[in-house]
Design a protein around this motif. Sequence first.
Motif, PDB file in Angstrom:
ATOM      1  N   TRP A  87       6.473  -0.740  10.335  1.00  0.00           N
ATOM      2  CA  TRP A  87       5.641  -1.762  10.968  1.00  0.00           C
ATOM      3  C   TRP A  87       4.319  -1.173  11.469  1.00  0.00           C
ATOM      4  CZ3 TRP A  87       4.452  -2.764  16.280  1.00  0.00           C
ATOM      5  CH2 TRP A  87       3.844  -3.997  16.488  1.00  0.00           C
TER       6      TRP A  87
ATOM      7  N   PRO B 250       0.840  -1.210   0.000  1.00  0.00           N
ATOM      8  CA  PRO B 250       0.000   0.000   0.000  1.00  0.00           C
ATOM      9  C   PRO B 250       0.873   1.258   0.000  1.00  0.00           C
ATOM     10  CG  PRO B 250      -0.684  -1.541   1.704  1.00  0.00           C
ATOM     11  CD  PRO B 250       0.575  -2.064   1.132  1.00  0.00           C
TER      12      PRO B 250
ATOM     13  N   ARG C  50       2.056  -0.270   8.538  1.00  0.00           N
ATOM     14  CA  ARG C  50       1.523  -1.492   7.937  1.00  0.00           C
ATOM     15  C   ARG C  50       0.374  -2.058   8.764  1.00  0.00           C
ATOM     16  NH1 ARG C  50       3.912  -7.085   8.044  1.00  0.00           N
ATOM     17  NH2 ARG C  50       3.031  -8.115   6.239  1.00  0.00           N
ATOM     18  N   GLN C  51       0.550  -2.087  10.089  1.00  0.00           N
ATOM     19  CA  GLN C  51      -0.506  -2.603  10.949  1.00  0.00           C
ATOM     20  C   GLN C  51      -1.744  -1.704  10.912  1.00  0.00           C
ATOM     21  OE1 GLN C  51      -0.489  -5.524  12.367  1.00  0.00           O
ATOM     22  NE2 GLN C  51       1.565  -5.928  11.653  1.00  0.00           N
TER      23      GLN C  51
ATOM     24  N   VAL D 168      -8.063  -6.255   5.995  1.00  0.00           N
ATOM     25  CA  VAL D 168      -7.532  -7.380   5.243  1.00  0.00           C
ATOM     26  C   VAL D 168      -8.173  -8.653   5.785  1.00  0.00           C
ATOM     27  CG1 VAL D 168      -5.459  -8.705   4.745  1.00  0.00           C
ATOM     28  CG2 VAL D 168      -5.376  -6.224   4.751  1.00  0.00           C
TER      29      VAL D 168
ATOM     30  N   TRP E 267      -2.673   0.268   8.454  1.00  0.00           N
ATOM     31  CA  TRP E 267      -3.323   0.124   7.153  1.00  0.00           C
ATOM     32  C   TRP E 267      -4.169  -1.146   7.120  1.00  0.00           C
ATOM     33  CZ3 TRP E 267      -3.908  -3.036   2.997  1.00  0.00           C
ATOM     34  CH2 TRP E 267      -4.438  -2.454   1.854  1.00  0.00           C
ATOM     35  N   ARG E 268      -3.612  -2.225   7.643  1.00  0.00           N
ATOM     36  CA  ARG E 268      -4.362  -3.483   7.672  1.00  0.00           C
ATOM     37  C   ARG E 268      -5.631  -3.346   8.509  1.00  0.00           C
ATOM     38  NH1 ARG E 268      -0.155  -8.472   8.478  1.00  0.00           N
ATOM     39  NH2 ARG E 268       0.497  -8.595   6.310  1.00  0.00           N
ATOM     40  N   GLN E 269      -5.518  -2.647   9.636  1.00  0.00           N
ATOM     41  CA  GLN E 269      -6.681  -2.491  10.503  1.00  0.00           C
ATOM     42  C   GLN E 269      -7.764  -1.650   9.834  1.00  0.00           C
ATOM     43  OE1 GLN E 269      -5.681  -0.713  14.239  1.00  0.00           O
ATOM     44  NE2 GLN E 269      -6.288  -2.521  15.378  1.00  0.00           N
ATOM     45  N   ARG E 270      -7.356  -0.572   9.186  1.00  0.00           N
ATOM     46  CA  ARG E 270      -8.335   0.329   8.577  1.00  0.00           C
ATOM     47  C   ARG E 270      -8.984  -0.247   7.336  1.00  0.00           C
ATOM     48  NH1 ARG E 270      -4.351   5.144   9.221  1.00  0.00           N
ATOM     49  NH2 ARG E 270      -4.774   5.697  11.373  1.00  0.00           N
ATOM     50  N   HIS E 271      -8.236  -1.026   6.576  1.00  0.00           N
ATOM     51  CA  HIS E 271      -8.752  -1.513   5.307  1.00  0.00           C
ATOM     52  C   HIS E 271      -9.221  -2.957   5.368  1.00  0.00           C
ATOM     53  CE1 HIS E 271      -6.531   2.090   4.233  1.00  0.00           C
ATOM     54  NE2 HIS E 271      -7.443   2.214   3.299  1.00  0.00           N
TER      55      HIS E 271
ATOM     56  N   VAL F 168       2.535   2.525   3.297  1.00  0.00           N
ATOM     57  CA  VAL F 168       3.581   1.613   3.765  1.00  0.00           C
ATOM     58  C   VAL F 168       4.823   1.772   2.893  1.00  0.00           C
ATOM     59  CG1 VAL F 168       4.180  -0.795   4.196  1.00  0.00           C
ATOM     60  CG2 VAL F 168       1.856   0.011   4.637  1.00  0.00           C
TER      61      VAL F 168
ATOM     62  N   SER G 288      -8.401 -12.400   6.527  1.00  0.00           N
ATOM     63  CA  SER G 288      -7.507 -13.542   6.653  1.00  0.00           C
ATOM     64  C   SER G 288      -8.331 -14.811   6.497  1.00  0.00           C
ATOM     65  CB  SER G 288      -6.798 -13.520   8.002  1.00  0.00           C
ATOM     66  OG  SER G 288      -7.740 -13.624   9.031  1.00  0.00           O
TER      67      SER G 288
END
Length: 93
Positions: A65, A8, A68-69, A77, A71-75, A11, A79
């Motif tokens: 880091w 992203p 990245r975390q 991802v 971005w993952r939380q907001r968008h 990141v 799993s």
Amino acid sequence: MYARPRMPDPVRAAAVRAVIIIALTLSQLVVVLLSLLAGSWLAFPMTLSTLASTVVATWAVLDIWITRQAWRQRHGVVSVPSSVARRRPLRRR
């Protein structure tokens, strides 16, 4: 073999910042070592500057880091559970 998905933008920007800061810190370290070998007055101020840059470079790596975390939380991802993680059977009362 397989193309990795693109990082992203936030990141990637944090990673580019970190690489530039680390490169400058390593350049300062080389200047410190050469000025120490030459016995120059520049060694002491550059040593202090290099120590400060090391702290900044450490933060820049942590920023990758953290970004990245976040971005993952907001968008969100998604799993996918592995084959080991199976759904629990419903209990019947």
